[in-house]
Design a protein around this motif. Structure first.
Motif, mmCIF file in Angstrom:
data_model
loop_
_atom_site.group_PDB
_atom_site.id
_atom_site.type_symbol
_atom_site.label_atom_id
_atom_site.label_comp_id
_atom_site.label_asym_id
_atom_site.label_seq_id
_atom_site.Cartn_x
_atom_site.Cartn_y
_atom_site.Cartn_z
ATOM 1 N N MET A 1 0.887 -1.261 0.050
ATOM 2 C CA MET A 1 -0.068 0.140 0.152
ATOM 3 C C MET A 1 0.854 1.175 0.086
ATOM 4 O O MET A 1 1.718 1.559 0.745
ATOM 5 N N ASP A 2 0.756 2.078 -1.026
ATOM 6 C CA ASP A 2 1.657 3.103 -1.081
ATOM 7 C C ASP A 2 0.656 4.438 -0.779
ATOM 8 O O ASP A 2 -0.257 4.698 -1.343
ATOM 9 N N LEU A 3 1.277 5.161 0.060
ATOM 10 C CA LEU A 3 0.656 6.258 0.908
ATOM 11 C C LEU A 3 1.425 7.626 0.629
ATOM 12 O O LEU A 3 2.707 7.465 0.913
ATOM 13 N N PRO A 4 0.830 8.613 0.634
ATOM 14 C CA PRO A 4 1.677 9.924 0.740
ATOM 15 C C PRO A 4 2.601 9.982 1.910
ATOM 16 O O PRO A 4 1.808 9.615 3.149
ATOM 17 N N THR A 5 3.660 10.393 1.807
ATOM 18 C CA THR A 5 4.328 10.263 3.511
ATOM 19 C C THR A 5 3.813 11.094 4.503
ATOM 20 O O THR A 5 3.642 10.875 5.816
ATOM 21 N N ASP A 6 3.166 12.292 4.051
ATOM 22 C CA ASP A 6 2.585 13.151 5.214
ATOM 23 C C ASP A 6 1.197 12.455 5.972
ATOM 24 O O ASP A 6 1.048 12.751 6.962
ATOM 25 N N SER A 7 0.727 11.604 5.248
ATOM 26 C CA SER A 7 -0.500 10.674 5.900
ATOM 27 C C SER A 7 -0.064 9.570 6.825
ATOM 28 O O SER A 7 -0.922 9.170 7.328
ATOM 29 N N LEU A 8 1.175 9.272 6.726
ATOM 30 C CA LEU A 8 1.601 8.172 7.450
ATOM 31 C C LEU A 8 1.744 8.713 9.101
ATOM 32 O O LEU A 8 2.167 9.826 9.321
ATOM 33 N N GLN A 9 1.256 7.589 9.710
ATOM 34 C CA GLN A 9 1.364 8.005 11.164
ATOM 35 C C GLN A 9 2.696 7.084 11.665
ATOM 36 O O GLN A 9 2.872 6.073 11.374
ATOM 37 N N PRO A 10 3.464 7.895 12.541
ATOM 38 C CA PRO A 10 4.875 7.426 12.888
ATOM 39 C C PRO A 10 4.522 6.097 13.964
ATOM 40 O O PRO A 10 3.460 6.196 14.581
ATOM 41 N N ARG B 1 15.581 8.045 -0.558
ATOM 42 C CA ARG B 1 15.045 6.883 -0.045
ATOM 43 C C ARG B 1 15.638 6.195 1.047
ATOM 44 O O ARG B 1 16.952 6.702 0.933
ATOM 45 N N ARG B 2 14.889 5.891 2.019
ATOM 46 C CA ARG B 2 15.646 5.130 3.106
ATOM 47 C C ARG B 2 14.326 4.293 3.812
ATOM 48 O O ARG B 2 13.382 4.355 3.485
ATOM 49 N N LEU B 3 15.081 3.087 4.324
ATOM 50 C CA LEU B 3 14.341 2.042 4.885
ATOM 51 C C LEU B 3 14.415 2.185 6.597
ATOM 52 O O LEU B 3 15.476 2.292 6.974
ATOM 53 N N VAL B 4 13.266 2.586 7.194
ATOM 54 C CA VAL B 4 12.988 2.830 8.406
ATOM 55 C C VAL B 4 12.507 1.728 9.349
ATOM 56 O O VAL B 4 11.442 0.956 8.829
ATOM 57 N N LEU C 1 7.861 -1.539 9.543
ATOM 58 C CA LEU C 1 8.864 -0.927 8.612
ATOM 59 C C LEU C 1 8.243 -0.279 7.564
ATOM 60 O O LEU C 1 7.059 -0.508 7.412
ATOM 61 N N GLN C 2 9.073 0.614 7.083
ATOM 62 C CA GLN C 2 8.543 1.308 6.118
ATOM 63 C C GLN C 2 9.728 1.919 4.992
ATOM 64 O O GLN C 2 10.755 2.190 5.617
ATOM 65 N N LEU C 3 9.481 1.799 3.900
ATOM 66 C CA LEU C 3 10.432 2.435 2.924
ATOM 67 C C LEU C 3 9.968 3.803 2.312
ATOM 68 O O LEU C 3 9.007 4.020 1.689
ATOM 69 N N GLU C 4 10.572 4.992 2.819
ATOM 70 C CA GLU C 4 10.285 6.297 2.263
ATOM 71 C C GLU C 4 11.178 6.487 1.028
ATOM 72 O O GLU C 4 12.011 6.470 0.864
ATOM 73 N N ASP C 5 10.116 7.349 0.280
ATOM 74 C CA ASP C 5 10.763 7.687 -1.084
ATOM 75 C C ASP C 5 10.339 9.094 -1.328
ATOM 76 O O ASP C 5 9.024 9.402 -1.523
ATOM 77 N N GLN D 1 6.080 9.306 -1.501
ATOM 78 C CA GLN D 1 5.312 8.405 -0.848
ATOM 79 C C GLN D 1 6.292 7.296 -0.042
ATOM 80 O O GLN D 1 7.304 7.324 0.157
ATOM 81 N N ALA D 2 5.477 6.470 0.656
ATOM 82 C CA ALA D 2 6.096 5.327 1.381
ATOM 83 C C ALA D 2 5.398 4.230 1.599
ATOM 84 O O ALA D 2 4.135 4.194 1.432
ATOM 85 N N THR D 3 6.036 2.950 1.464
ATOM 86 C CA THR D 3 5.389 1.790 1.694
ATOM 87 C C THR D 3 5.663 1.268 3.134
ATOM 88 O O THR D 3 6.795 1.151 3.653
ATOM 89 N N GLN D 4 4.585 0.713 3.591
ATOM 90 C CA GLN D 4 4.391 0.575 5.312
ATOM 91 C C GLN D 4 4.103 -0.834 5.403
ATOM 92 O O GLN D 4 3.189 -1.152 4.863
ATOM 93 N N MET D 5 4.716 -1.699 6.295
ATOM 94 C CA MET D 5 4.335 -2.907 7.092
ATOM 95 C C MET D 5 4.417 -2.953 8.350
ATOM 96 O O MET D 5 5.277 -2.409 8.992
ATOM 97 N N GLN D 6 3.494 -3.814 8.769
ATOM 98 C CA GLN D 6 3.508 -3.914 10.283
ATOM 99 C C GLN D 6 4.043 -5.186 10.987
ATOM 100 O O GLN D 6 3.686 -6.136 10.195
ATOM 101 N N TRP D 7 4.486 -5.235 11.947
ATOM 102 C CA TRP D 7 5.107 -6.355 12.497
ATOM 103 C C TRP D 7 4.045 -7.363 13.137
ATOM 104 O O TRP D 7 4.450 -8.606 13.074
#
Length: 237
Positions: free
Chosen positions: A1-10, A91-94, A100-104, A111-117
């Motif tokens: 799921m690709d979301l705008p970076t600003d919409s991601l909750q840390p 880009r960076r992998l956090v 984890l999320q791959l920020e672009d 955008q960022a791709t995010q996955m939950q543990w």
């Protein structure tokens, strides 16, 4: 799921680890040869002018050439370190406490791709031996790549490392070796293995186009972090 970076909750107030992606990106690979040539020209010119001013005769040209080469090498080494620090790829992998999320943040992406543990992560690994070496990746090293999937989210991360080092990874057996295309097309492989190889080649094409390359030491960190969250790895390791 690709979301705008600003919409991601840390996932956490402070990231546990930030892994740089594409450290040797295309811009740096173009800039370093230019800096090296510039260093040689400047070094050669300055040394030649100094030798001329000191009235050194005979071998001044050779001395200037050798000095220019030394300055070019110093420029290459210093430029590589400085550019990698000041010119990230965007880009960076956090790796955070919740996932984890791959920020672009490259131009036009944001955008960022995010996955939950706490949700299942499916991983697919493959490898191949580098047949044509370079200054950055010696011949005989392995390319190791992972495709990570969670619902609609997908990302591909890869690295290069010596084969002996790769063999020490706890899930090394999970990286399927790609067979040469000629062998695949000859239909010598069993039907099931042929299907798996075609699938891997398709994902390998995705890696080639937009995979995220990380340093091999960071790849080890990523695997250690992922291990408790990939059920198939837990069973086989």
């Amino acid at each position: 799921m690709d979301l705008p970076t600003d919409s991601l909750q840390p996932l956490a107030d402070v990231p546990d680890r930030v892994l740089p992606v594409d450290v040797d990106h295309g811009g740096i690979r173009l800039a370093l040869p230019a800096l090296t040539v510039l260093g040689f020209v400047v070094g050669y010119t300055i040394i030649l002018l100094l030798l001329t001013a000191l009235q050194v005769e005979g071998s001044s040209g050779c001395l200037a050439f050798v000095g220019g080469l030394m300055i070019a090498l110093l420029t290459l080494t210093a430029g590589d370190r400085v550019l990698k620090r000041l010119w990230p790829s965007g880009r960076r992998l956090v790796l955070e406490s919740g996932g984890l999320q791959l920020e672009d943040k490259r131009r036009g992406r944001q955008q960022a791709t995010q996955m939950q543990w706490n949700q299942r992560i499916n991983a697919l690994g493959w490898r191949f031996k580098v047949s044509r070496g370079s200054a950055r990746v010696p011949k005989g090293w392995l390319m190791l790549s992972l495709q990570l999937l969670q619902d609609d989210a997908e990302l591909i991360v890869y690295t290069f490392m010596p084969e002996k080092e790769a063999a020490t990874l706890p899930i090394y057996q999970e990286f399927t070796a790609l067979v040469p295309r000629k062998q695949l097309e000859s239909e010598q492989l069993p039907l099931r293995e042929r299907g798996e190889q075609r699938r891997l080649l398709k994902v390998e094409q995705q890696r080639w186009q937009d995979g995220a390359e990380i340093r091999r030491e960071d790849f080890v960190i990523l695997i250690e972090t992922l291990l408790p969250h990939v059920p198939d790895w837990q069973i086989r390791s």
